[in-house]
Scaffold this motif. Structure first.
Motif, PDB file in Angstrom:
ATOM      1  N   VAL A 270     -24.990  -3.000 -62.041  1.00  0.00           N
ATOM      2  CA  VAL A 270     -24.794  -3.738 -60.790  1.00  0.00           C
ATOM      3  C   VAL A 270     -24.503  -5.187 -61.144  1.00  0.00           C
ATOM      4  N   CYS A 271     -23.367  -5.685 -60.681  1.00  0.00           N
ATOM      5  CA  CYS A 271     -22.930  -7.049 -61.029  1.00  0.00           C
ATOM      6  C   CYS A 271     -22.691  -7.878 -59.778  1.00  0.00           C
ATOM      7  N   CYS A 272     -22.779  -9.184 -59.971  1.00  0.00           N
ATOM      8  CA  CYS A 272     -22.365 -10.155 -58.966  1.00  0.00           C
ATOM      9  C   CYS A 272     -21.224 -10.976 -59.534  1.00  0.00           C
ATOM     10  N   ARG A 273     -20.447 -11.571 -58.645  1.00  0.00           N
ATOM     11  CA  ARG A 273     -19.288 -12.340 -59.088  1.00  0.00           C
ATOM     12  C   ARG A 273     -19.590 -13.838 -59.008  1.00  0.00           C
ATOM     13  N   ASN A 274     -19.336 -14.524 -60.096  1.00  0.00           N
ATOM     14  CA  ASN A 274     -19.520 -15.977 -60.125  1.00  0.00           C
ATOM     15  C   ASN A 274     -18.501 -16.619 -59.197  1.00  0.00           C
ATOM     16  N   PRO A 275     -18.925 -17.388 -58.180  1.00  0.00           N
ATOM     17  CA  PRO A 275     -17.965 -17.947 -57.222  1.00  0.00           C
ATOM     18  C   PRO A 275     -17.031 -18.994 -57.840  1.00  0.00           C
ATOM     19  N   LEU A 276     -17.391 -19.540 -58.996  1.00  0.00           N
ATOM     20  CA  LEU A 276     -16.559 -20.568 -59.629  1.00  0.00           C
ATOM     21  C   LEU A 276     -15.557 -19.958 -60.605  1.00  0.00           C
ATOM     22  N   THR A 277     -16.033 -19.074 -61.483  1.00  0.00           N
ATOM     23  CA  THR A 277     -15.161 -18.491 -62.498  1.00  0.00           C
ATOM     24  C   THR A 277     -14.624 -17.117 -62.108  1.00  0.00           C
ATOM     25  N   THR A 278     -15.154 -16.515 -61.027  1.00  0.00           N
ATOM     26  CA  THR A 278     -14.807 -15.169 -60.542  1.00  0.00           C
ATOM     27  C   THR A 278     -15.130 -14.078 -61.564  1.00  0.00           C
ATOM     28  N   MET A 294     -25.718  -9.606 -49.401  1.00  0.00           N
ATOM     29  CA  MET A 294     -25.195  -9.737 -50.757  1.00  0.00           C
ATOM     30  C   MET A 294     -23.889  -8.955 -50.904  1.00  0.00           C
ATOM     31  N   HIS A 295     -23.023  -9.437 -51.828  1.00  0.00           N
ATOM     32  CA  HIS A 295     -21.805  -8.747 -52.223  1.00  0.00           C
ATOM     33  C   HIS A 295     -21.921  -8.434 -53.721  1.00  0.00           C
ATOM     34  N   VAL A 296     -21.864  -7.165 -54.084  1.00  0.00           N
ATOM     35  CA  VAL A 296     -22.024  -6.754 -55.473  1.00  0.00           C
ATOM     36  C   VAL A 296     -20.855  -5.864 -55.871  1.00  0.00           C
ATOM     37  N   VAL A 297     -20.714  -5.679 -57.188  1.00  0.00           N
ATOM     38  CA  VAL A 297     -19.688  -4.804 -57.757  1.00  0.00           C
ATOM     39  C   VAL A 297     -20.385  -3.816 -58.685  1.00  0.00           C
ATOM     40  N   VAL A 298     -20.122  -2.530 -58.482  1.00  0.00           N
ATOM     41  CA  VAL A 298     -20.697  -1.472 -59.319  1.00  0.00           C
ATOM     42  C   VAL A 298     -19.666  -1.090 -60.369  1.00  0.00           C
TER      43      VAL A 298
END
Length: 306
Positions: A270-278, A294-298
């Motif tokens: 389970v990952c999150c995206r850095n809003p600065l570096t994406t 929350m917004h996550v990426v599996v």
């Protein structure tokens, strides 16, 4: 104090990045890095007309500053779970803000302290006044709000009806002064009554009451988790719509198990995206407090972190 006035349930994290937990023996307290357990949650009771609070464990007992020394000839004293027959000052703590952290002080000027170092001090909790600079930060605690206190709204006062003042009639009127009865269209009394504002004294209908209740904006239960499924490179198919579900847990491990159930995948990260570096980074820490969406990426476990 503002941390606790809005909070119903909190978790306390010490300077050592460990949570204060109520021991299963329903007597002691200790520190642990895993704050997902139920005994890491403390119910906040605000003492009326004061700046003090009481913290109640999941076993229904209060966090208590005892008079028993932790070790022989030591200055620190034990912090326990107790349920006194009468509420006294030993279970009352005064929150003192220190930047984004707080110190919890007893009525007698000692502070709740999360200890570190070697046994027997490791992972213990005492109350004391730090005498060394190296341990000065051990009395600082981070407060994670798990559940907000519901806001009570005062009932709206019902408007009073406007009194209707009848027209004055002369007490000295005689039959000789009486004039023929005017027609209804030309009567000044009828004109005056027509100009009065209509007052509705009926109680609100059922639909009106339900609309008013719906406008109170009650606290939502859990948080909304929006998620996308990525490939081994972390790429997402933009043609697919982002999925979502309601999540009531508070730990990253619980969220991972829920996403396994939602996606049908087993070996995931389970990952999150850095809003600065994406860029994607794995979610290992506690979830944000206050049930923030929350917004996550599996992604598969074969995904290589950049």
């Amino acid at each position: 104090m503002e941390f606790f006035q809005k909070a119903k349930v909190v978790r306390l994290r010490s300077h050592h990045d460990k949570y204060m937990l109520a021991d299963g023996d329903q007597e002691n307290v200790f520190q642990d890095r895993n704050g997902c357990y139920m005994n890491a949650k403390w119910i906040v009771d605000v003492v009326e007309n004061s700046n003090f609070i009481r913290l109640k464990s999941c076993y229904g007992k209060y966090l208590t500053a005892s008079n028993m020394p932790f070790i022989l000839r030591g200055t620190g004293k034990k912090v326990l779970q107790t349920l006194p027959t009468r509420l006294n000052s030993s279970i009352e703590w005064e929150p003192i803000r220190e930047g984004v952290q707080v110190r919890l002080r007893t009525r007698y000027g000692q502070y709740l302290r999360g200890n570190g170092g070697l046994p027997p001090w490791r992972n213990t909790i005492t109350h004391d006044v730090p005498h060394r600079t190296a341990t000065a930060n051990w009395i600082l605690w981070d407060v994670d709000i798990v559940e907000l206190r519901p806001q009570t709204q005062a009932p709206k006062p019902r408007p009073r009806p406007t009194p209707i003042t009848p027209p004055n009639h002369s007490m000295n009127a005689t039959p000789t002064n009486l004039s023929p009865c005017p027609s209804p269209s030309s009567s000044p009394l009828i004109s005056e009554m027509d100009s009065l504002v209509k007052i509705d004294l009926r109680s609100p209908t059922t639909s009106e009451s339900e609309d008013e209740i719906e406008c109170l904006s009650p606290l939502k239960e859990g948080r909304i988790i929006f998620y996308d499924v990525g490939n081994d490179n972390g790429d997402i198919d933009d043609a697919k719509k982002e999925s979502f579900f309601t999540f009531k847990g508070s730990c990253a491990s619980e969220l991972k198990d829920k996403l396994k159930e939602e996606t049908g995948l087993d070996d995931i990260i389970v990952c999150c995206r850095n809003p600065l570096t994406t860029k994607l980074y794995p979610l290992h820490l506690q979830l944000p407090p206050n049930s923030i969406d929350m917004h996550v990426v599996v992604v598969p476990s074969s995904f290589k972190l950049q």
